[in-house]
Design a protein around this motif. Structure first.
Motif, mmCIF file in Angstrom:
data_model
loop_
_atom_site.group_PDB
_atom_site.id
_atom_site.type_symbol
_atom_site.label_atom_id
_atom_site.label_comp_id
_atom_site.label_asym_id
_atom_site.label_seq_id
_atom_site.Cartn_x
_atom_site.Cartn_y
_atom_site.Cartn_z
ATOM 1 N N PHE A 148 -19.497 7.098 -43.134
ATOM 2 C CA PHE A 148 -19.364 8.345 -42.371
ATOM 3 C C PHE A 148 -20.258 9.437 -42.948
ATOM 4 O O PHE A 148 -20.345 9.603 -44.164
ATOM 5 C CB PHE A 148 -17.908 8.814 -42.359
ATOM 6 C CG PHE A 148 -17.023 7.877 -41.590
ATOM 7 C CD1 PHE A 148 -17.119 7.807 -40.201
ATOM 8 C CD2 PHE A 148 -16.130 7.045 -42.233
ATOM 9 C CE1 PHE A 148 -16.326 6.916 -39.480
ATOM 10 C CE2 PHE A 148 -15.339 6.155 -41.522
ATOM 11 C CZ PHE A 148 -15.445 6.093 -40.140
ATOM 12 N N GLN A 151 -17.370 14.354 -40.077
ATOM 13 C CA GLN A 151 -16.031 14.183 -39.524
ATOM 14 C C GLN A 151 -15.597 15.503 -38.906
ATOM 15 O O GLN A 151 -15.596 16.524 -39.585
ATOM 16 C CB GLN A 151 -15.020 13.816 -40.631
ATOM 17 C CG GLN A 151 -15.099 12.379 -41.120
ATOM 18 C CD GLN A 151 -14.452 11.377 -40.156
ATOM 19 O OE1 GLN A 151 -13.861 11.771 -39.138
ATOM 20 N NE2 GLN A 151 -14.573 10.101 -40.465
ATOM 21 N N ARG A 155 -7.096 14.770 -36.761
ATOM 22 C CA ARG A 155 -6.147 13.691 -37.016
ATOM 23 C C ARG A 155 -4.768 14.278 -37.228
ATOM 24 O O ARG A 155 -4.567 15.153 -38.062
ATOM 25 C CB ARG A 155 -6.608 12.916 -38.250
ATOM 26 C CG ARG A 155 -6.205 11.465 -38.302
ATOM 27 C CD ARG A 155 -6.809 10.634 -37.197
ATOM 28 N NE ARG A 155 -8.258 10.608 -37.167
ATOM 29 C CZ ARG A 155 -9.003 9.816 -37.911
ATOM 30 N NH1 ARG A 155 -8.486 9.036 -38.806
ATOM 31 N NH2 ARG A 155 -10.313 9.814 -37.765
ATOM 32 N N ARG A 172 -14.522 -4.281 -38.919
ATOM 33 C CA ARG A 172 -13.207 -3.681 -38.637
ATOM 34 C C ARG A 172 -13.344 -2.291 -38.012
ATOM 35 O O ARG A 172 -12.424 -1.482 -38.084
ATOM 36 C CB ARG A 172 -12.381 -3.596 -39.928
ATOM 37 C CG ARG A 172 -11.815 -4.967 -40.321
ATOM 38 C CD ARG A 172 -11.075 -4.906 -41.623
ATOM 39 N NE ARG A 172 -9.830 -4.139 -41.544
ATOM 40 C CZ ARG A 172 -9.052 -3.917 -42.599
ATOM 41 N NH1 ARG A 172 -9.406 -4.385 -43.793
ATOM 42 N NH2 ARG A 172 -7.945 -3.221 -42.470
ATOM 43 N N THR A 173 -14.495 -2.025 -37.410
ATOM 44 C CA THR A 173 -14.704 -0.693 -36.833
ATOM 45 C C THR A 173 -15.316 -0.794 -35.437
ATOM 46 O O THR A 173 -15.803 -1.862 -35.042
ATOM 47 C CB THR A 173 -15.695 0.134 -37.686
ATOM 48 O OG1 THR A 173 -16.992 -0.450 -37.573
ATOM 49 C CG2 THR A 173 -15.263 0.179 -39.139
ATOM 50 N N PRO A 175 -18.027 1.361 -34.567
ATOM 51 C CA PRO A 175 -19.492 1.449 -34.731
ATOM 52 C C PRO A 175 -20.126 0.140 -35.191
ATOM 53 O O PRO A 175 -21.290 -0.131 -34.877
ATOM 54 C CB PRO A 175 -19.671 2.529 -35.808
ATOM 55 C CG PRO A 175 -18.416 3.333 -35.762
ATOM 56 C CD PRO A 175 -17.331 2.366 -35.391
ATOM 57 N N ASP A 252 -12.573 -0.037 -31.298
ATOM 58 C CA ASP A 252 -11.799 -0.540 -32.431
ATOM 59 C C ASP A 252 -10.345 -0.452 -31.981
ATOM 60 O O ASP A 252 -9.824 0.645 -31.798
ATOM 61 C CB ASP A 252 -12.083 0.339 -33.661
ATOM 62 C CG ASP A 252 -11.043 0.186 -34.772
ATOM 63 O OD1 ASP A 252 -10.125 -0.643 -34.637
ATOM 64 O OD2 ASP A 252 -11.167 0.922 -35.768
ATOM 65 N N ILE A 256 -8.576 -1.296 -38.341
ATOM 66 C CA ILE A 256 -8.433 -0.696 -39.673
ATOM 67 C C ILE A 256 -6.972 -0.632 -40.059
ATOM 68 O O ILE A 256 -6.587 -1.034 -41.143
ATOM 69 C CB ILE A 256 -9.014 0.738 -39.700
ATOM 70 C CG1 ILE A 256 -10.510 0.732 -39.458
ATOM 71 C CG2 ILE A 256 -8.660 1.458 -40.996
ATOM 72 C CD1 ILE A 256 -11.335 0.333 -40.646
ATOM 73 N N LEU A 260 -4.461 3.005 -35.100
ATOM 74 C CA LEU A 260 -5.760 3.693 -35.053
ATOM 75 C C LEU A 260 -6.681 3.016 -34.026
ATOM 76 O O LEU A 260 -6.970 1.825 -34.144
ATOM 77 C CB LEU A 260 -6.396 3.648 -36.445
ATOM 78 C CG LEU A 260 -7.684 4.434 -36.652
ATOM 79 C CD1 LEU A 260 -7.415 5.929 -36.562
ATOM 80 C CD2 LEU A 260 -8.278 4.110 -38.014
ATOM 81 N N ALA A 262 -10.409 3.542 -31.614
ATOM 82 C CA ALA A 262 -11.645 4.318 -31.562
ATOM 83 C C ALA A 262 -12.574 3.734 -30.515
ATOM 84 O O ALA A 262 -12.534 2.531 -30.237
ATOM 85 C CB ALA A 262 -12.333 4.302 -32.930
ATOM 86 N N SER A 279 -18.159 8.328 -32.750
ATOM 87 C CA SER A 279 -16.873 7.714 -32.395
ATOM 88 C C SER A 279 -15.863 8.787 -32.029
ATOM 89 O O SER A 279 -15.835 9.843 -32.658
ATOM 90 C CB SER A 279 -16.299 6.931 -33.589
ATOM 91 O OG SER A 279 -17.219 5.986 -34.059
ATOM 92 N N VAL A 281 -11.842 9.093 -32.032
ATOM 93 C CA VAL A 281 -10.772 8.354 -32.694
ATOM 94 C C VAL A 281 -9.429 8.919 -32.256
ATOM 95 O O VAL A 281 -9.241 10.131 -32.229
ATOM 96 C CB VAL A 281 -10.910 8.492 -34.231
ATOM 97 C CG1 VAL A 281 -9.939 7.566 -34.926
ATOM 98 C CG2 VAL A 281 -12.336 8.200 -34.662
#
Ligand code: PHB
Length: 594
Positions: A148, A151, A155, A172-173, A175, A252, A256, A260, A262, A279, A281
């Motif tokens: 990243f 940000q 959240r 696991r994402t 992107p 996603d 993760i 969550l 995304a 992204s 999220v």
């Protein structure tokens, strides 16, 4: 229009050969083939970087004895490295603990400035987050991971939020598959090797390791009823990459952690390559992965379109002179002390030679910028390349996103009171009087950090205490920094708290002008009889007064003249040191004032 994405370079091997299912029965992972250390690599630089990595993974603080264990280095080596980093302002020794210091962020800043992202795109990312009321992040590819670089966090409770510099495994994402559309066969091999060697993602300290992903009753309740098995989805990474190449977006769905979700879209540079990925999220309490995609994809694509135009139209940056070398470089070896490891300091200084307009440098340019001998700069670059912080292409060198692993994630969460605390402690050690940091809240000052001496003061002040701004030195330096219109509310309703309190608005306005010109405020018995205090402003990178520091004492301790002659120079130096840290730390991150 950006050119169509190129098809993924997939090797013929199918997913079945990719990843053995993780589980207790798993055979020991094959050890990755170690890359031989180049003969010219600088050992103290490698060791110093290891210490910085371990401290970063530990959240920014670790005892020297724990560092001895986590790095496998001898205690005397750890001590010398810590002394060197501390002399450079990159680390602070706090009793037995080594604590990463904000100045270290100049390394990550060099990478981000050279990249020119997030600067060119962060405003649009922030606007998108505001508009959607969801978190928005920017990530770059870091080998087979994503890292990243920005940000815009909205959240809420319930899910992790990642920091600038955090590294996640690509598979696991959201992107990840978008970056993987550009992977070479070697990249896919590296990814497979990593998955085989580290099936539980221990190499990614920012995320919960896989064995902790067993759903708890709470996480199961939060999960969408149709939550896919995350492990299946990970194994389907190649398929996800193929689809990402066709669709131009990826999701996603709780890969993760449960809850969550995304959705991501790539931002392409002039050459059509993925420069970074944006992204959006969210959480399954608000959106499923599908509903998030349906809700935000059109808006996300429009933002990406605008970002790509911004990238195309950004004027090329003329090579700037380097941002200024580390403070230690002017000092003599004698001043620096026996413990100072010059080869470590020189090697890290090489990183600061890069920056805006200085993304690609030749060896000669690095040597010129740092003042190092060519041979020294060369060995440092070879070492940094071996460690993955620099890549060489032809005759030029560039920094890699891995530079952000040198302290950025924990330090990017630093607040102004945290930055100020060690400087206040130094000040109190010199003056033996209490020192504080405060901000304005409404028409009051609020204490946000404080180091008190044991002397008894009649005003009982702790962090959180509020006092009227007009009658305190802290308040006056902050109000003096405001525009005439902003000052107005502070000039009304003035009450005499002692016989000395200035209560005439016109008189107070004159006092404030004088404070502004002098750069400090001294208040003598106006808040409380017998209490004397002197304050200086703390300004951010833009010159705005964001806080104030003061020293307070009983009036029997020092005369007004002594306050100015003896205390003010130290107080101003403290404000300057806090501002210097704030300039480094606030270059690419928002530093909260409280
Ligand atoms: C994030 O910005 O926190 C984020 C982005 C993409 C993901 C997961 C988390 O797939």
């Amino acid at each position: 229009m950006p050119p169509p994405p190129s098809p993924p370079h997939l090797t013929p091997a199918g997913p079945a050969t990719v990843t053995p299912a993780p589980g207790p029965a798993l055979a020991p992972a094959p050890a990755p083939v170690p890359v031989p250390v180049p003969e010219e690599a600088v050992t103290p630089l490698m060791r110093g970087i290891t210490v910085l990595h371990r401290l970063t993974e530990a959240g920014g603080t670790q005892s020297l004895s724990a560092l001895e264990k986590t790095t496998g280095l001898a205690r005397s080596t750890v001590d010398r490295i810590a002394a060197t980093l501390s002399r450079m302002g990159y680390l602070r020794l706090d009793g037995r603990d080594a604590v990463l210091a904000p100045r270290l962020m100049e390394l990550g800043n060099a990478y981000l400035a050279a990249l020119r992202l997030p600067r060119l795109l962060d405003t649009r990312a922030d606007e998108l987050a505001d508009e959607l009321d969801e978190s928005v992040s920017l990530a770059v590819a870091d080998r087979d991971g994503i890292r990243f670089i920005h940000q815009a966090t909205r959240r809420r409770a319930m899910s992790l939020s990642f920091r600038i510099g955090d590294l996640l495994p690509a598979e696991r994402t959201a992107p990840g598959p978008l970056f993987a559309t550009e992977w070479t066969p070697e990249d896919w091999t590296r990814w497979r090797d990593r998955r085989a060697a580290d099936p539980r993602d221990h190499g990614f300290p920012a995320i919960p390791p896989r064995e902790h992903r067993t759903p708890t009753p709470e996480s199961a309740a939060l999960d969408a009823p149709d939550a896919p098995n995350a492990l299946d989805a990970v194994d389907a990474f190649e398929e996800r990459t193929r689809r990402a190449a066709q669709q131009g977006w990826a999701v996603d769905d709780q890969l993760i952690e449960p809850g969550l979700v995304a959705v991501s879209v790539p931002v392409r540079d002039r050459g059509g390559r993925v420069a970074c990925v944006v992204s959006v999220v969210s959480h399954t309490s608000r959106h499923s992965a599908d509903s998030l995609r349906d809700a935000v994809l059109p808006r996300l694509r429009a933002t990406v379109h605008a970002m790509e135009r911004d990238l195309r139209e950004a004027p090329a940056r003329p090579p700037a002179s380097p941002a200024g070398l580390a403070t230690w470089t002017g000092a003599s070896k004698q001043e620096l002390g026996r413990e100072f490891i010059e080869s470590l300091a020189r090697g890290l200084t090489v990183i600061t030679a890069f920056g805006e307009g200085r993304a690609e440098l030749t060896l000669t340019e690095v040597a010129q910028a740092t003042g190092l001998a060519r041979a020294t700069a060369r060995r440092a670059l070879i070492t940094l390349e071996h460690l993955g912080h620099v890549t060489a292409r032809g005759r030029t060198f560039t920094l890699t996103p891995r530079v952000l692993a040198l302290g950025f994630p924990p330090l990017s969460r630093t607040t102004l009171p945290q930055i100020a605390a060690p400087h206040l402690a130094d000040l109190v050690a010199r003056l033996h009087d209490s020192a504080s940091l405060a901000v304005l809240t409404g028409e009051e000052v609020q204490y946000t950090a404080r180091v008190a001496t044991s002397r008894i003061m009649s005003v009982n002040i702790t962090v959180g205490t509020r006092l009227p701004a007009y009658a305190t030195s802290l308040g006056r330096v902050m109000v003096a920094g405001l525009s005439p219109a902003e000052r107005e509310p502070f000039l009304t309703g003035l009450r005499a708290l002692t016989p000395h309190t200035v209560t005439d608005p016109a008189v107070l306005a004159t006092v404030l002008d004088r404070v502004r010109d002098a750069g400090y405020a001294l208040v003598d018995g106006e808040l409380e009889e017998g209490l004397r205090s002197i304050a200086a402003p703390v300004r951010d990178r833009t010159g705005r007064v964001v806080a104030a520091v003061n020293v307070a004492m009983h009036s029997s301790r020092r005369t007004v003249e002594q306050c100015v002659d003896e205390v003010l120079p130290h107080l101003s130096a403290t404000a300057g040191a806090i501002e210097a840290d704030l300039r480094v730390a606030g270059r690419f991150t928002q530093i909260p004032s409280t």
